[in-house]
Design a protein around this motif. Structure first.
Motif, mmCIF file in Angstrom:
data_model
loop_
_atom_site.group_PDB
_atom_site.id
_atom_site.type_symbol
_atom_site.label_atom_id
_atom_site.label_comp_id
_atom_site.label_asym_id
_atom_site.label_seq_id
_atom_site.Cartn_x
_atom_site.Cartn_y
_atom_site.Cartn_z
ATOM 1 N N MET A 1 0.852 -1.174 0.000
ATOM 2 C CA MET A 1 0.000 0.000 0.000
ATOM 3 C C MET A 1 0.897 1.235 0.000
ATOM 4 S SD MET A 1 -2.494 0.896 3.125
ATOM 5 C CE MET A 1 -2.547 2.478 3.833
ATOM 6 N N GLY A 2 0.736 2.077 -0.961
ATOM 7 C CA GLY A 2 1.504 3.307 -1.012
ATOM 8 C C GLY A 2 0.595 4.457 -1.358
ATOM 9 N N ASN A 3 1.100 5.650 -1.197
ATOM 10 C CA ASN A 3 0.354 6.817 -1.631
ATOM 11 C C ASN A 3 1.355 7.770 -2.257
ATOM 12 O OD1 ASN A 3 1.538 8.476 0.429
ATOM 13 N ND2 ASN A 3 0.048 7.683 1.886
ATOM 14 N N ALA A 4 0.875 8.872 -2.776
ATOM 15 C CA ALA A 4 1.765 9.798 -3.486
ATOM 16 C C ALA A 4 2.908 10.272 -2.596
ATOM 17 C CB ALA A 4 0.962 10.983 -4.021
ATOM 18 N N ILE A 57 15.434 5.334 9.273
ATOM 19 C CA ILE A 57 14.726 6.134 8.264
ATOM 20 C C ILE A 57 13.935 5.204 7.353
ATOM 21 C CG2 ILE A 57 14.954 7.716 6.304
ATOM 22 C CD1 ILE A 57 17.482 8.838 7.715
ATOM 23 N N LEU A 58 14.552 4.091 6.959
ATOM 24 C CA LEU A 58 13.846 3.131 6.107
ATOM 25 C C LEU A 58 12.583 2.628 6.794
ATOM 26 C CD1 LEU A 58 13.670 1.486 3.514
ATOM 27 C CD2 LEU A 58 15.118 -0.251 4.634
ATOM 28 N N GLN A 59 12.652 2.360 8.098
ATOM 29 C CA GLN A 59 11.461 1.905 8.817
ATOM 30 C C GLN A 59 10.365 2.972 8.799
ATOM 31 O OE1 GLN A 59 10.929 -1.221 9.710
ATOM 32 N NE2 GLN A 59 12.988 -1.624 8.923
ATOM 33 N N LEU A 60 10.741 4.242 8.934
ATOM 34 C CA LEU A 60 9.759 5.325 8.840
ATOM 35 C C LEU A 60 9.120 5.357 7.454
ATOM 36 C CD1 LEU A 60 11.690 8.137 10.729
ATOM 37 C CD2 LEU A 60 9.486 7.150 11.431
ATOM 38 N N VAL A 61 9.947 5.190 6.421
ATOM 39 C CA VAL A 61 9.442 5.201 5.043
ATOM 40 C C VAL A 61 8.528 3.997 4.801
ATOM 41 C CG1 VAL A 61 10.131 5.051 2.614
ATOM 42 C CG2 VAL A 61 11.402 6.534 4.174
ATOM 43 N N LEU A 62 8.953 2.829 5.252
ATOM 44 C CA LEU A 62 8.134 1.624 5.051
ATOM 45 C C LEU A 62 6.813 1.715 5.816
ATOM 46 C CD1 LEU A 62 10.866 -1.155 5.146
ATOM 47 C CD2 LEU A 62 9.673 -0.230 3.132
ATOM 48 N N HIS A 63 6.847 2.305 7.001
ATOM 49 C CA HIS A 63 5.600 2.510 7.751
ATOM 50 C C HIS A 63 4.660 3.420 6.953
ATOM 51 C CE1 HIS A 63 3.072 4.489 10.868
ATOM 52 N NE2 HIS A 63 2.908 3.247 11.219
ATOM 53 N N ALA A 64 5.207 4.452 6.356
ATOM 54 C CA ALA A 64 4.398 5.359 5.531
ATOM 55 C C ALA A 64 3.819 4.633 4.319
ATOM 56 C CB ALA A 64 5.238 6.552 5.072
ATOM 57 N N ARG A 65 4.478 3.565 3.896
ATOM 58 C CA ARG A 65 4.017 2.796 2.745
ATOM 59 C C ARG A 65 3.093 1.651 3.155
ATOM 60 N NH1 ARG A 65 6.399 4.064 -1.913
ATOM 61 N NH2 ARG A 65 6.366 1.992 -2.870
ATOM 62 N N GLY A 66 2.757 1.585 4.453
ATOM 63 C CA GLY A 66 1.764 0.619 4.892
ATOM 64 C C GLY A 66 2.275 -0.542 5.720
ATOM 65 N N MET A 67 3.555 -0.584 6.016
ATOM 66 C CA MET A 67 4.075 -1.672 6.840
ATOM 67 C C MET A 67 3.583 -1.502 8.281
ATOM 68 S SD MET A 67 5.954 -3.712 4.979
ATOM 69 C CE MET A 67 7.015 -4.544 6.131
#
Length: 132
Positions: A1-4, A57-67
């Motif tokens: 799941m991602g968003n813009a 930082i990657l974990q923050l990005v992945l959380h934003a992508r739905g993880m």
């Protein structure tokens, strides 16, 4: 799941994280934001710390992508008053240093990219901060 926003952030981070100087310059900037912050890293193995930053930082990005937030909750616990005692007000300095370093290393960084970063990782940062 991602968003813009998370797509923009994912691509922006990819443009930056392949350059080890990105992480070095982030810490130089972050540590120069406060003597207290600088003192936290006095006896720190900085290459290992930079590796942890890359992953955080990657974990923050992945959380934003739905993880799921499992890793961020663990990070919050380790950074809480019972762990490393990272005070809630320091996260603003951390984010400022991150955005300034992204601006330096991402050739496509602009106001829209900055807003995407703020919106995408803000909830994850708040989750970590709330564990204090």
């Amino acid at each position: 799941m991602g968003n813009a926003d998370s797509d923009i952030v994912f691509q922006s981070y990819g443009r930056c994280c392949n350059n080890e100087r990105f992480f070095i310059d982030f810490y130089d900037r972050f540590m120069s934001s406060s003597e207290v912050i600088r003192s936290l890293f006095t006896h720190t193995d900085m290459p290992a710390q930079r590796h942890l930053l890359r992953n955080g930082i990657l974990q923050l990005v992945l959380h934003a992508r739905g993880m799921p937030d499992t890793k961020l909750r663990a990070l919050g616990c380790s950074h809480s008053r019972k762990g490393h005692n990272i005070r809630p007000e320091w996260y603003g300095l951390w984010l400022d240093a991150l955005l300034a370093t992204l601006r330096q290393y991402d050739p496509q960084f602009d106001e829209a990219t900055e807003l995407a970063w703020r919106r995408a990782i803000g909830p994850g940062i708040e989750l970590i901060r709330a564990a204090y």
